[in-house]
Structure formats: C-alpha cells, structure tokens
Write a protein that holds these residues in place. Structure first.
Motif, PDB file in Angstrom:
ATOM      1  N   SER A  13       0.829  -1.204   0.000  1.00 43.52           N
ATOM      2  CA  SER A  13       0.000   0.000   0.000  1.00 43.52           C
ATOM      3  C   SER A  13       0.866   1.257   0.000  1.00 43.52           C
ATOM      4  O   SER A  13       0.551   2.236  -0.679  1.00 43.52           O
ATOM      5  CB  SER A  13      -0.930   0.011   1.221  1.00 43.52           C
ATOM      6  OG  SER A  13      -1.825  -1.073   1.176  1.00 43.52           O
ATOM      7  N   CYS A  14       1.939   1.227   0.762  1.00 46.46           N
ATOM      8  CA  CYS A  14       2.845   2.380   0.793  1.00 46.46           C
ATOM      9  C   CYS A  14       3.444   2.631  -0.585  1.00 46.46           C
ATOM     10  O   CYS A  14       3.547   3.782  -1.029  1.00 46.46           O
ATOM     11  CB  CYS A  14       3.944   2.158   1.822  1.00 46.46           C
ATOM     12  SG  CYS A  14       3.373   2.256   3.538  1.00 46.46           S
ATOM     13  N   LEU A  15       3.818   1.553  -1.269  1.00 46.78           N
ATOM     14  CA  LEU A  15       4.347   1.704  -2.620  1.00 46.78           C
ATOM     15  C   LEU A  15       3.279   2.250  -3.563  1.00 46.78           C
ATOM     16  O   LEU A  15       3.538   3.100  -4.410  1.00 46.78           O
ATOM     17  CB  LEU A  15       4.868   0.362  -3.139  1.00 46.78           C
ATOM     18  CG  LEU A  15       6.064  -0.226  -2.383  1.00 46.78           C
ATOM     19  CD1 LEU A  15       6.480  -1.541  -3.014  1.00 46.78           C
ATOM     20  CD2 LEU A  15       7.233   0.744  -2.369  1.00 46.78           C
ATOM     21  N   THR A  16       2.054   1.744  -3.396  1.00 50.65           N
ATOM     22  CA  THR A  16       0.945   2.207  -4.230  1.00 50.65           C
ATOM     23  C   THR A  16       0.685   3.695  -4.026  1.00 50.65           C
ATOM     24  O   THR A  16       0.521   4.454  -4.981  1.00 50.65           O
ATOM     25  CB  THR A  16      -0.337   1.416  -3.888  1.00 50.65           C
ATOM     26  OG1 THR A  16      -0.109   0.030  -4.128  1.00 50.65           O
ATOM     27  CG2 THR A  16      -1.511   1.900  -4.717  1.00 50.65           C
ATOM     28  N   LEU A  17       0.661   4.118  -2.773  1.00 51.72           N
ATOM     29  CA  LEU A  17       0.378   5.515  -2.464  1.00 51.72           C
ATOM     30  C   LEU A  17       1.524   6.439  -2.845  1.00 51.72           C
ATOM     31  O   LEU A  17       1.328   7.647  -2.985  1.00 51.72           O
ATOM     32  CB  LEU A  17       0.057   5.648  -0.969  1.00 51.72           C
ATOM     33  CG  LEU A  17      -1.283   5.013  -0.552  1.00 51.72           C
ATOM     34  CD1 LEU A  17      -1.358   4.858   0.961  1.00 51.72           C
ATOM     35  CD2 LEU A  17      -2.450   5.830  -1.074  1.00 51.72           C
ATOM     36  N   ALA A  18       2.720   5.866  -3.016  1.00 50.18           N
ATOM     37  CA  ALA A  18       3.857   6.674  -3.456  1.00 50.18           C
ATOM     38  C   ALA A  18       3.816   6.957  -4.949  1.00 50.18           C
ATOM     39  O   ALA A  18       4.524   7.836  -5.433  1.00 50.18           O
ATOM     40  CB  ALA A  18       5.172   5.969  -3.102  1.00 50.18           C
ATOM     41  N   LEU A  19       2.989   6.213  -5.675  1.00 50.14           N
ATOM     42  CA  LEU A  19       2.888   6.390  -7.127  1.00 50.14           C
ATOM     43  C   LEU A  19       2.259   7.736  -7.462  1.00 50.14           C
ATOM     44  O   LEU A  19       1.153   8.037  -7.008  1.00 50.14           O
ATOM     45  CB  LEU A  19       2.036   5.270  -7.726  1.00 50.14           C
ATOM     46  CG  LEU A  19       1.709   5.373  -9.213  1.00 50.14           C
ATOM     47  CD1 LEU A  19       2.968   5.174 -10.034  1.00 50.14           C
ATOM     48  CD2 LEU A  19       0.655   4.354  -9.599  1.00 50.14           C
ATOM     49  N   PRO A  20       2.917   8.571  -8.263  1.00 47.96           N
ATOM     50  CA  PRO A  20       2.326   9.863  -8.625  1.00 47.96           C
ATOM     51  C   PRO A  20       1.269   9.712  -9.712  1.00 47.96           C
ATOM     52  O   PRO A  20       1.481  10.055 -10.862  1.00 47.96           O
ATOM     53  CB  PRO A  20       3.542  10.664  -9.115  1.00 47.96           C
ATOM     54  CG  PRO A  20       4.492   9.632  -9.614  1.00 47.96           C
ATOM     55  CD  PRO A  20       4.292   8.416  -8.763  1.00 47.96           C
ATOM     56  N   ALA A  24      -2.389  11.962  -6.747  1.00 48.10           N
ATOM     57  CA  ALA A  24      -1.176  12.652  -6.300  1.00 48.10           C
ATOM     58  C   ALA A  24      -0.929  13.916  -7.114  1.00 48.10           C
ATOM     59  O   ALA A  24      -0.551  14.963  -6.562  1.00 48.10           O
ATOM     60  CB  ALA A  24       0.019  11.707  -6.396  1.00 48.10           C
ATOM     61  N   LEU A  25      -1.164  13.830  -8.408  1.00 46.15           N
ATOM     62  CA  LEU A  25      -0.913  14.986  -9.267  1.00 46.15           C
ATOM     63  C   LEU A  25      -1.837  16.152  -8.939  1.00 46.15           C
ATOM     64  O   LEU A  25      -1.412  17.309  -8.883  1.00 46.15           O
ATOM     65  CB  LEU A  25      -1.060  14.595 -10.740  1.00 46.15           C
ATOM     66  CG  LEU A  25      -0.006  13.619 -11.266  1.00 46.15           C
ATOM     67  CD1 LEU A  25      -0.297  13.260 -12.719  1.00 46.15           C
ATOM     68  CD2 LEU A  25       1.390  14.218 -11.137  1.00 46.15           C
ATOM     69  N   ILE A  26      -3.118  15.843  -8.707  1.00 44.55           N
ATOM     70  CA  ILE A  26      -4.041  16.950  -8.408  1.00 44.55           C
ATOM     71  C   ILE A  26      -3.775  17.513  -7.011  1.00 44.55           C
ATOM     72  O   ILE A  26      -3.913  18.717  -6.766  1.00 44.55           O
ATOM     73  CB  ILE A  26      -5.518  16.518  -8.590  1.00 44.55           C
ATOM     74  CG1 ILE A  26      -6.408  17.757  -8.671  1.00 44.55           C
ATOM     75  CG2 ILE A  26      -5.975  15.591  -7.481  1.00 44.55           C
ATOM     76  CD1 ILE A  26      -7.833  17.464  -9.088  1.00 44.55           C
TER      77      ILE A  26
END
Length: 198
Positions: A13-20, A24-26
């Motif tokens: 999940s941490c890796l997933t949430l780190a994905l821009p 994340a972009l907005i």
C-alpha cells in the motif's frame, strides 16, 4: 490473515500511495497553488475518495471471492502482471506534473474527491491488489474491512506527504519520483508473481 500478510499489505500500500498518479498529481497542483486554508479539504478529499472506491471494490470482491477460491488464484496472477505493467509504464512515462491542466481553485475537496473516487484505473488497481492478501479459507468481508481501514489510514498519511511535497516540489523532482515508483512497482509485481507476498 496473518501478521506477515498484513505487513506485506502495508508495504504494498505504501508503494501504491507513493505512485504519482491522478490523485497525487491533483494534490500536488492544489497544494502548490492554493493557500494553507485549503490543505485540510485537499487531504479529506483524497482519503474519502479512497474510502469510496475501496467500498465499491470490496462489495464486488467479497461476493466474488466467497463464491470461488479458484478465482483468488487467477486474480493474484493477473494482479502481478498488472503491477509489473503499471511499474513499466510509470518508469518510461513522460513527465506529466508540469503539463497537467491547472485544477479550478474554488473547490479543492470536490476536485480531489472526484478524481480519487471515480478513477477507473484506481478501482481496477484496488480490485487487483486486495485479493493478494485475502485468505479464502477465512471470513472474506472481515479481511477486506481490515485491509480497507489500513489503506485509508495510510492514505491519510500519504495525502499529508503529497500536500507537503506540493509546497516544495521543483521540476527536477518529477523525474526522480517517476523512476523510483516505477522500479518499486515492478519489484512488487515480481514479488507477487513469485509468491513472496502470498
């Protein structure tokens, strides 16, 4: 669900949430362009959007996995391939943060919530990720509820970090973030395919 499985889910999940990705972009756009008073609304939009998307996903997955344990094996294989593909596409994608359209300034909560909750790729990702950590021999809905609560708590942390990054990010940071998360996603996909997180 064992502690090892839960910790593996936390790591994934941490890796997933780190994905821009779109959320994340907005968040980065809003955080870099709007005042501090809007930051809590941006964070709330991201967390509630993830909660909404996960709830939709869990109802469908719960019924599907309860019907057949063989489906779980198929979903795990498909999910591993999906994670590797997503990692490769992230690794070789062109920078998008500085070319993305500027969001409207009036409603940051609605903007972040809608992008997060109704992103088809996000829902597809959840449906691919969650079965990796579900034991079909145990109560499925309870496991999905634990995974959802865990992910939403991590989503809150990630939203705060993305908001902070939005205040500090410079042009050179986009390429570094894309390369790092791309490689990490590929690693998670390979680990799933080889049964390391099973």
């Amino acid at each position: 669900m064992t502690l090892h499985t839960w910790l593996a889910f936390v790591a994934a999940s941490c890796l997933t949430l780190a994905l821009p990705g779109p959320t994340a972009l907005i968040i980065l756009r809003y955080a870099s362009q709007l005042g501090r008073s809007t930051l809590p609304f941006i964070i709330a939009g991201a967390v509630l959007g993830d909660t909404f998307a996960l709830t939709i996903c869990n109802f469908g997955l719960g019924a599907l996995l309860a019907a057949s344990s063989d489906v779980l094996t198929v979903l795990k294989i498909v999910a591993a391939l999906y994670l590797i593909g997503l990692g490769l596409s992230t690794l070789f994608a062109r920078p998008s943060f500085w070319t993305a359209p500027t969001p409207p300034n009036s409603r940051p909560f609605a903007g972040v919530f809608l992008v997060t909750a109704f992103n088809p790729k996000g829902i597809l990702f959840f449906c691919a990720l969650l079965p990796q950590f579900v034991d079909a021999a145990q109560p499925v809905m309870l496991q999905l509820a634990v995974l959802q609560a865990t992910f939403c708590a991590l989503s809150l942390v990630a939203a705060v970090i993305w908001v902070s990054a939005g205040r500090l990010l410079r042009r050179t940071g986009d390429r570094l973030i894309r390369r790092t998360t791309g490689l990490l996603l590929i690693g998670v996909g390979i680990a799933q395919a080889t049964g390391r997180f099973a």
